[in-house]
Write a protein that holds these residues in place. Structure first.
Motif, PDB file in Angstrom:
ATOM      1  N   GLU A   1     -19.794   1.852  34.652  1.00  0.00           N
ATOM      2  CA  GLU A   1     -18.387   2.283  34.493  1.00  0.00           C
ATOM      3  C   GLU A   1     -17.858   2.850  35.809  1.00  0.00           C
ATOM      4  O   GLU A   1     -16.737   2.557  36.220  1.00  0.00           O
ATOM      5  N   ASP A   2     -18.696   3.654  36.450  1.00  0.00           N
ATOM      6  CA  ASP A   2     -18.261   4.259  37.719  1.00  0.00           C
ATOM      7  C   ASP A   2     -18.127   3.196  38.821  1.00  0.00           C
ATOM      8  O   ASP A   2     -17.210   3.257  39.645  1.00  0.00           O
ATOM      9  N   CYS A   3     -19.044   2.227  38.810  1.00  0.00           N
ATOM     10  CA  CYS A   3     -18.944   1.126  39.785  1.00  0.00           C
ATOM     11  C   CYS A   3     -17.637   0.358  39.586  1.00  0.00           C
ATOM     12  O   CYS A   3     -17.014  -0.095  40.550  1.00  0.00           O
ATOM     13  N   ALA A   4     -17.240   0.236  38.319  1.00  0.00           N
ATOM     14  CA  ALA A   4     -16.004  -0.498  38.021  1.00  0.00           C
ATOM     15  C   ALA A   4     -14.793   0.225  38.611  1.00  0.00           C
ATOM     16  O   ALA A   4     -13.837  -0.401  39.055  1.00  0.00           O
ATOM     17  N   VAL A   5     -14.852   1.541  38.618  1.00  0.00           N
ATOM     18  CA  VAL A   5     -13.752   2.314  39.213  1.00  0.00           C
ATOM     19  C   VAL A   5     -13.669   2.020  40.712  1.00  0.00           C
ATOM     20  O   VAL A   5     -12.586   1.800  41.268  1.00  0.00           O
ATOM     21  N   ILE A   6     -14.825   1.993  41.349  1.00  0.00           N
ATOM     22  CA  ILE A   6     -14.860   1.705  42.793  1.00  0.00           C
ATOM     23  C   ILE A   6     -14.305   0.307  43.055  1.00  0.00           C
ATOM     24  O   ILE A   6     -13.512   0.098  43.974  1.00  0.00           O
ATOM     25  N   GLN A   7     -14.697  -0.633  42.207  1.00  0.00           N
ATOM     26  CA  GLN A   7     -14.217  -2.008  42.365  1.00  0.00           C
ATOM     27  C   GLN A   7     -12.710  -2.085  42.133  1.00  0.00           C
ATOM     28  O   GLN A   7     -11.985  -2.732  42.888  1.00  0.00           O
ATOM     29  N   GLN A   8     -12.231  -1.412  41.090  1.00  0.00           N
ATOM     30  CA  GLN A   8     -10.794  -1.464  40.806  1.00  0.00           C
ATOM     31  C   GLN A   8      -9.985  -0.917  41.973  1.00  0.00           C
ATOM     32  O   GLN A   8      -8.935  -1.453  42.311  1.00  0.00           O
ATOM     33  N   LEU A   9     -10.486   0.160  42.547  1.00  0.00           N
ATOM     34  CA  LEU A   9      -9.703   0.825  43.595  1.00  0.00           C
ATOM     35  C   LEU A   9      -9.862   0.195  44.972  1.00  0.00           C
ATOM     36  O   LEU A   9      -8.994   0.354  45.830  1.00  0.00           O
ATOM     37  N   THR A  10     -10.983  -0.491  45.202  1.00  0.00           N
ATOM     38  CA  THR A  10     -11.195  -1.094  46.532  1.00  0.00           C
ATOM     39  C   THR A  10     -11.139  -2.621  46.499  1.00  0.00           C
ATOM     40  O   THR A  10     -10.891  -3.242  47.532  1.00  0.00           O
ATOM     41  N   GLN A  11     -11.433  -3.203  45.354  1.00  0.00           N
ATOM     42  CA  GLN A  11     -11.532  -4.669  45.209  1.00  0.00           C
ATOM     43  C   GLN A  11     -12.464  -5.264  46.281  1.00  0.00           C
ATOM     44  O   GLN A  11     -12.274  -6.396  46.724  1.00  0.00           O
ATOM     45  N   ALA A  12     -13.434  -4.489  46.699  1.00  0.00           N
ATOM     46  CA  ALA A  12     -14.359  -4.952  47.734  1.00  0.00           C
ATOM     47  C   ALA A  12     -15.811  -4.783  47.314  1.00  0.00           C
ATOM     48  O   ALA A  12     -16.721  -5.019  48.103  1.00  0.00           O
ATOM     49  N   THR A  13     -16.021  -4.352  46.068  1.00  0.00           N
ATOM     50  CA  THR A  13     -17.394  -4.088  45.606  1.00  0.00           C
ATOM     51  C   THR A  13     -17.642  -4.756  44.252  1.00  0.00           C
ATOM     52  O   THR A  13     -17.893  -4.072  43.260  1.00  0.00           O
ATOM     53  N   PRO A  14     -17.596  -6.080  44.205  1.00  0.00           N
ATOM     54  CA  PRO A  14     -17.705  -6.761  42.916  1.00  0.00           C
ATOM     55  C   PRO A  14     -19.129  -6.886  42.372  1.00  0.00           C
ATOM     56  O   PRO A  14     -19.317  -7.406  41.284  1.00  0.00           O
ATOM     57  N   ARG A  15     -20.115  -6.428  43.127  1.00  0.00           N
ATOM     58  CA  ARG A  15     -21.493  -6.570  42.666  1.00  0.00           C
ATOM     59  C   ARG A  15     -22.242  -5.239  42.716  1.00  0.00           C
ATOM     60  O   ARG A  15     -22.008  -4.408  43.595  1.00  0.00           O
ATOM     61  N   VAL A  16     -23.193  -5.106  41.769  1.00  0.00           N
ATOM     62  CA  VAL A  16     -24.017  -3.899  41.695  1.00  0.00           C
ATOM     63  C   VAL A  16     -25.464  -4.292  41.950  1.00  0.00           C
ATOM     64  O   VAL A  16     -25.933  -5.320  41.468  1.00  0.00           O
ATOM     65  N   SER A  17     -26.158  -3.474  42.735  1.00  0.00           N
ATOM     66  CA  SER A  17     -27.568  -3.717  43.018  1.00  0.00           C
ATOM     67  C   SER A  17     -28.396  -2.796  42.114  1.00  0.00           C
ATOM     68  O   SER A  17     -28.196  -1.578  42.123  1.00  0.00           O
ATOM     69  N   LEU A  18     -29.290  -3.394  41.332  1.00  0.00           N
ATOM     70  CA  LEU A  18     -30.078  -2.594  40.379  1.00  0.00           C
ATOM     71  C   LEU A  18     -31.481  -2.309  40.898  1.00  0.00           C
ATOM     72  O   LEU A  18     -32.011  -3.046  41.730  1.00  0.00           O
ATOM     73  N   HIS A  19     -32.071  -1.246  40.389  1.00  0.00           N
ATOM     74  CA  HIS A  19     -33.399  -0.800  40.814  1.00  0.00           C
ATOM     75  C   HIS A  19     -34.269  -0.646  39.565  1.00  0.00           C
ATOM     76  O   HIS A  19     -33.905   0.084  38.649  1.00  0.00           O
TER      77      HIS A  19
END
Ligand code: RM4
Ligand code: MN
Ligand code: MN
Length: 435
Positions: free
Chosen positions: A87-105
């Motif tokens: 959910e938090d990653c989605a906020v970053i993506q919505q506001l920057t439109q530059a982070t469409p992918r998440v790296s998982l561990h």
């Protein structure tokens, strides 16, 4: 174009209202900068197009307050589960439109149902980047301990357990449409004489050959070197030299990953980037900044000039091989005293700024000065690009892709964290964080 999601945490309206306030000034500044750049023979629209196309992955582990090994200061409304992190990653993506992918561990990010996870992320406009394995910690209920190593452990059964974990990461990654596995391992020694350097590396290569054989055709494996920590005398994959030797030995799908914080102070990292890309072995990047060691500070917050020099090499490598050169860009930071969402958005901006400045370098002129042995003017050519205030380009790029011209401003005004504080459990400030 903004990618639209069903129920965004920050509404397009909030972004548009803020942009409407800032747009006129941004447009004027952009026109002025465009004029200045035209005098230097640069087409600002071409630069803008590259900035708009740039993206960088966000690490799931960067969303929680990572802390230091001495402790953590969790914030109210911070994420507790992977779904909350998404959910938090989605906020970053919505506001920057530059982070469409998440790296998982993994195993940190293990869930029961990966289809559900994929659907949850997709509904918020997110996909998945390289998956990361973790054999640098023991997990509850784990059969054999990694105290004395994992992929390089003297005991074959322990090595097999670490291999199996990496293979499992690939399997999970396939379910999520990831295309790469990143292997960073903490194996090494704390005492002179504790480990035989050569035999440890032989065991690493043997283990990695099995992991490599498990890669699907369109996958890559990234080997992330790190000078020291948690082992303090020697580390098995300690630098780019060892990393590239192993990558060459393993095969074409094996490449090196450069984490900016994983070098001795003052090491010429931009030169490492040049060397790795020259030999087709630069697979990926972990952006962060550091002053002393693997500090995991926000990208560009300590040494923006170094970040620019790194991007100079990346732009150069791309111009040599426009279709083949495709490193995986990821952030890898730990946030202890800031809201991770804000830090990550600022870092995206710093990275875009470094890229933009690097795109302004007059490469033909630079080459002329290099070959004409004019060091002062060669350096001045770099500085001309670095000293340019490129923020108008960043602002217009954000406007055109539907992001917020001022991501942190919109985020703060949205009250997102306070809303989450009302529904998420706030963790106690116990234990050490990510190191
Ligand atoms: C390591 C390294 C890895 C990251 C872990 C959490 O120092 O940077 O990329 O997976 O930290
Ligand atoms: Mn890293
Ligand atoms: Mn690190």
């Amino acid at each position: 174009m903004r990618n639209t999601v069903a129920t965004p945490a920050i509404t397009p309206d909030q972004i548009d209202t803020s942009n409407a306030r800032l747009e006129a000034e941004a447009v004027r500044d952009y026109a002025h900068l465009g004029e200045q750049l035209a005098r230097r023979g640069i087409d600002v629209e071409a630069v803008l197009a590259e900035v708009m196309a740039f993206s960088v992955a966000v690490p799931s582990w960067g969303l929680g307050t990572g802390g230091t090994r001495f402790g953590r200061y969790p914030i109210a409304g911070g994420p507790n589960t992977l779904f909350e992190k998404i959910e938090d990653c989605a906020v970053i993506q919505q506001l920057t439109q530059a982070t469409p992918r998440v790296s998982l561990h993994f195993p940190w990010d293990k869930v029961k149902d990966y289809d559900e996870l994929k659907g949850f992320a997709a509904a918020q406009g997110l996909g998945f980047d390289a998956v990361n394995s973790n054999t640098f910690q023991d997990q509850a209920g784990q059969g054999l301990s990694y105290k004395f190593g994992s992929l390089t452990h003297a005991d074959a059964a322990t090595r097999q357990q670490a291999i199996d974990h990496n293979l499992e990461c690939i399997e999970i990654g396939q379910k999520l449409d990831a295309k790469a596995l990143t292997v960073w391992l903490g194996d090494g020694s704390n005492f002179a004489g504790q480990s035989d350097f050569t035999r440890a590396l032989e065991r690493y290569l043997d283990s990695m050959a099995v992991v490599y054989a498990g890669l699907p055709d369109d996958w890559r494996v990234f080997m992330e070197h790190k000078l020291y920590e948690p082992a303090f005398y020697s580390t098995v994959i300690q630098d780019w030299g060892t990393s590239i030797l192993c990558a060459q030995k393993l095969g074409p799908k094996a490449q090196c990953l450069v984490d900016l914080g994983h070098h001795a102070p003052n090491v010429n990292i931009e030169m490492i980037v040049a060397r790795l890309s020259q030999f087709g072995k630069l697979g990926g990047f972990h952006f962060n900044d550091s002053k002393y060691g693997d500090d995991d500070l926000d990208a560009g917050s300590v040494n923006p000039f170094q970040l620019f020099l790194v991007f100079n090499e990346l732009v150069e490598a791309k111009s040599r091989d426009p279709h083949g050169f495709d490193p995986a860009y990821m952030l890898d930071q730990s946030h202890n005293i800031t809201d991770p969402i804000e830090s990550l958005m600022m870092s995206v901006g710093s990275i875009e700024q470094a890229l933009t400045r690097a795109l302004l370098i007059d490469r033909v002129t630079l080459r002329g000065y290099q070959d004409g042995n004019d060091p002062l003017m060669a350096h001045a050519t770099l500085k001309e690009a670095y000293d340019t205030d490129v923020r108008p380009i960043l602002k217009i790029a954000r406007l055109r892709v539907g992001a917020a011209i001022d991501p942190v401003g919109v985020y703060r005004a949205s009250g997102y964290r306070a809303q989450k504080a009302a529904i998420r459990i706030t963790q106690g400030a116990t234990g050490g964080g990510i190191v």
